[in-house]
Design a protein around this motif. Structure first.
Motif, PDB file in Angstrom:
ATOM      1  N   ILE A  26       0.838  -1.209   0.000  1.00 57.32           N
ATOM      2  CA  ILE A  26       0.000   0.000   0.000  1.00 57.32           C
ATOM      3  C   ILE A  26       0.876   1.263   0.000  1.00 57.32           C
ATOM      4  CG2 ILE A  26      -1.923   1.212   1.128  1.00 57.32           C
ATOM      5  CD1 ILE A  26      -2.667  -1.657   0.177  1.00 57.32           C
ATOM      6  N   GLY A  27       1.645   1.463   1.034  1.00 53.24           N
ATOM      7  CA  GLY A  27       2.631   2.546   1.056  1.00 53.24           C
ATOM      8  C   GLY A  27       2.063   3.951   1.086  1.00 53.24           C
ATOM      9  N   VAL A  28       0.773   4.080   1.326  1.00 50.74           N
ATOM     10  CA  VAL A  28       0.133   5.403   1.328  1.00 50.74           C
ATOM     11  C   VAL A  28      -0.535   5.633   2.673  1.00 50.74           C
ATOM     12  CG1 VAL A  28      -1.764   6.751   0.336  1.00 50.74           C
ATOM     13  CG2 VAL A  28      -0.349   5.324  -1.131  1.00 50.74           C
ATOM     14  N   GLU A  29      -0.357   6.827   3.221  1.00 47.99           N
ATOM     15  CA  GLU A  29      -1.097   7.218   4.424  1.00 47.99           C
ATOM     16  C   GLU A  29      -2.002   8.395   4.054  1.00 47.99           C
ATOM     17  OE1 GLU A  29      -1.045   5.411   6.978  1.00 47.99           O
ATOM     18  OE2 GLU A  29       0.873   4.361   6.897  1.00 47.99           O
ATOM     19  N   PRO A  30      -3.105   8.555   4.762  1.00 53.63           N
ATOM     20  CA  PRO A  30      -3.991   9.699   4.492  1.00 53.63           C
ATOM     21  C   PRO A  30      -3.293  11.033   4.795  1.00 53.63           C
ATOM     22  CG  PRO A  30      -5.027   8.063   5.928  1.00 53.63           C
ATOM     23  CD  PRO A  30      -3.591   7.692   5.836  1.00 53.63           C
ATOM     24  N   ASP A  31      -3.783  12.103   4.185  1.00 50.84           N
ATOM     25  CA  ASP A  31      -3.308  13.443   4.555  1.00 50.84           C
ATOM     26  C   ASP A  31      -3.866  13.829   5.915  1.00 50.84           C
ATOM     27  OD1 ASP A  31      -1.951  14.078   2.042  1.00 50.84           O
ATOM     28  OD2 ASP A  31      -3.968  14.007   1.183  1.00 50.84           O
ATOM     29  N   LEU A  32      -5.101  13.401   6.175  1.00 48.51           N
ATOM     30  CA  LEU A  32      -5.790  13.759   7.415  1.00 48.51           C
ATOM     31  C   LEU A  32      -6.653  12.584   7.870  1.00 48.51           C
ATOM     32  CD1 LEU A  32      -6.622  16.075   9.420  1.00 48.51           C
ATOM     33  CD2 LEU A  32      -8.401  16.684   7.775  1.00 48.51           C
ATOM     34  N   LEU A  60      -2.744   5.292  18.570  1.00 51.26           N
ATOM     35  CA  LEU A  60      -2.370   5.474  17.162  1.00 51.26           C
ATOM     36  C   LEU A  60      -2.372   6.974  16.805  1.00 51.26           C
ATOM     37  CD1 LEU A  60      -1.715   3.220  15.142  1.00 51.26           C
ATOM     38  CD2 LEU A  60      -4.067   3.352  14.324  1.00 51.26           C
ATOM     39  N   ALA A  61      -3.334   7.701  17.381  1.00 54.03           N
ATOM     40  CA  ALA A  61      -3.415   9.150  17.137  1.00 54.03           C
ATOM     41  C   ALA A  61      -2.165   9.863  17.655  1.00 54.03           C
ATOM     42  CB  ALA A  61      -4.668   9.724  17.791  1.00 54.03           C
ATOM     43  N   GLU A  62      -1.589   9.333  18.734  1.00 52.19           N
ATOM     44  CA  GLU A  62      -0.335   9.929  19.232  1.00 52.19           C
ATOM     45  C   GLU A  62       0.835   9.530  18.346  1.00 52.19           C
ATOM     46  OE1 GLU A  62       0.196   9.017  23.364  1.00 52.19           O
ATOM     47  OE2 GLU A  62      -1.729   9.914  23.892  1.00 52.19           O
ATOM     48  N   GLU A  63       0.802   8.282  17.913  1.00 53.89           N
ATOM     49  CA  GLU A  63       1.894   7.777  17.062  1.00 53.89           C
ATOM     50  C   GLU A  63       1.955   8.545  15.731  1.00 53.89           C
ATOM     51  OE1 GLU A  63       1.619   3.517  16.647  1.00 53.89           O
ATOM     52  OE2 GLU A  63       2.946   3.507  14.903  1.00 53.89           O
ATOM     53  N   PHE A  64       0.789   8.844  15.157  1.00 52.49           N
ATOM     54  CA  PHE A  64       0.729   9.570  13.879  1.00 52.49           C
ATOM     55  C   PHE A  64       0.105  10.947  14.115  1.00 52.49           C
ATOM     56  CE2 PHE A  64       0.429   5.030  12.567  1.00 52.49           C
ATOM     57  CZ  PHE A  64       1.520   4.958  11.730  1.00 52.49           C
ATOM     58  N   SER A  65       0.685  11.687  15.047  1.00 50.01           N
ATOM     59  CA  SER A  65       0.045  12.947  15.468  1.00 50.01           C
ATOM     60  C   SER A  65       0.040  13.998  14.357  1.00 50.01           C
ATOM     61  CB  SER A  65       0.728  13.498  16.722  1.00 50.01           C
ATOM     62  OG  SER A  65       2.081  13.691  16.445  1.00 50.01           O
ATOM     63  N   ASP A  66       0.888  13.832  13.344  1.00 51.03           N
ATOM     64  CA  ASP A  66       0.918  14.804  12.245  1.00 51.03           C
ATOM     65  C   ASP A  66      -0.336  14.747  11.385  1.00 51.03           C
ATOM     66  OD1 ASP A  66       1.855  12.223  11.613  1.00 51.03           O
ATOM     67  OD2 ASP A  66       2.773  12.934   9.753  1.00 51.03           O
ATOM     68  N   ARG A  67      -0.983  13.596  11.301  1.00 49.26           N
ATOM     69  CA  ARG A  67      -2.176  13.508  10.442  1.00 49.26           C
ATOM     70  C   ARG A  67      -3.476  13.250  11.211  1.00 49.26           C
ATOM     71  NH1 ARG A  67      -3.510   7.989   9.563  1.00 49.26           N
ATOM     72  NH2 ARG A  67      -1.742   6.606   9.924  1.00 49.26           N
ATOM     73  N   PHE A  68      -3.408  12.819  12.467  1.00 51.34           N
ATOM     74  CA  PHE A  68      -4.624  12.505  13.224  1.00 51.34           C
ATOM     75  C   PHE A  68      -5.231  13.744  13.877  1.00 51.34           C
ATOM     76  CE2 PHE A  68      -3.977   7.948  13.060  1.00 51.34           C
ATOM     77  CZ  PHE A  68      -5.202   7.395  13.423  1.00 51.34           C
ATOM     78  N   HIS A  69      -6.551  13.781  13.907  1.00 50.44           N
ATOM     79  CA  HIS A  69      -7.271  14.787  14.694  1.00 50.44           C
ATOM     80  C   HIS A  69      -8.354  14.011  15.452  1.00 50.44           C
ATOM     81  CE1 HIS A  69      -8.638  18.990  15.374  1.00 50.44           C
ATOM     82  NE2 HIS A  69      -9.756  18.344  15.655  1.00 50.44           N
ATOM     83  N   VAL A  70      -8.354  14.129  16.775  1.00 45.28           N
ATOM     84  CA  VAL A  70      -9.318  13.378  17.591  1.00 45.28           C
ATOM     85  C   VAL A  70     -10.542  14.256  17.857  1.00 45.28           C
ATOM     86  CG1 VAL A  70      -9.690  12.117  19.750  1.00 45.28           C
ATOM     87  CG2 VAL A  70      -7.421  12.119  18.695  1.00 45.28           C
TER      88      VAL A  70
END
Ligand code: ADP
Ligand code: TYD
Length: 214
Positions: free
Chosen positions: A132-138, A181-191
């Motif tokens: 896959i190799g793709v992560e969401p922008d947000l 996971l939101a902390e691990e990927f804090s650049d793209r996650f919004h809780v």
């Protein structure tokens, strides 16, 4: 798609994550309606599914006897569905500059397959990197109390009871997992607090995405 290729795509890739019944599908639909009304070109999609082949795999993983798949086979099936969805739906839309709104994506596999049947997170991540190799922008994490979420999920009658059957204990584990996971990927996650009424949640969702769209 490599990260370099992804960096050149003009579209915006937004995903919704959270436990069953948290309101992801409701919010994804409302966001799509709002952005479409604002004149954006929007593709609303979901996982597992989102392309004809991936919808076929959806039926395999969400219907019938769940015990016919080992945990490892299940990871392969979800990833196969995602690969098809990416090739046929997500990548073409992003390349065309569209906003892609996806109800669940790889973070769900990290949680449900990576956590619920043993510690298989590394396997999920390895396969994701390879295929896959793709992560969401947000990524909008709709967070809510598991008992509340389960109540909402069970009030909906669908044929796909595979994961909802696991009860409140699994929901609590998934909720905690999503928050870390939101902390691990804090650049793209919004809780986002999903325990509020639909309009309040939608307002925060819209504000978040509008800020990203500039
Ligand atoms: P998910 O996609 O996360 O499983 P849904 O969007 O399907 O959740 O919502 C589950 C149920 O709860 C649906 O019947 C939906 O109408 C209802 N619902 C969604 N958001 C809210 C909310 N903020 N308050 C009350 N009910 C909600
Ligand atoms: P979904 O249709 O989003 O259910 P809900 O609206 O109840 O949240 O997803 C169906 C189920 O599939 C859900 O219980 C989570 C599960 N799932 C996985 O286990 N792994 C995955 O990678 C994905 C995308 C979903």
């Amino acid at each position: 798609m490599t990260s370099a290729e992804k960096a050149r795509t003009p579209g915006l890739f937004v995903t919704f994550e959270g436990i069953d019944g948290s309101g992801k599908s409701t919010q994804a639909r409302l966001l799509a309606d709002h952005l479409t009304a604002q004149g954006h070109d929007v593709v609303l999609t979901r996982e597992p599914g989102g392309s004809p082949g991936a919808e076929e795999i959806r039926a395999l993983v969400l219907q019938g006897d769940p015990d016919r798949w080992s945990a490892q086979t299940e990871i392969l099936l979800f990833t196969a569905a995602r690969r098809d969805h990416l090739e046929r739906t997500i990548r073409p839309a992003l390349d065309a500059g569209k906003v892609v709104i996806c109800d669940r994506f790889a973070d769900s596999t990290r949680m449900y397959q990576g956590l619920s049947r043993g510690d298989l997170r590394q396997m999920v991540d390895d396969l994701h990197a390879l295929m896959i190799g793709v992560e969401p922008d947000l990524t909008l994490l709709i967070d809510m109390d598991p008992a509340h979420g389960l109540e909402r999920a069970l009030s909906r009658q669908t044929a796909e009871e595979r994961f909802e059957d696991f009860g409140v204990e699994l929901q609590a584990k998934m909720r905690a997992g999503f928050l870390s996971l939101a902390e691990e990927f804090s650049d793209r996650f919004h809780v986002i607090d999903g325990g509020r009424d639909i309009d309040s949640v939608a307002q925060e969702v819209t504000a978040c995405v509008t800020a990203r769209l500039g």
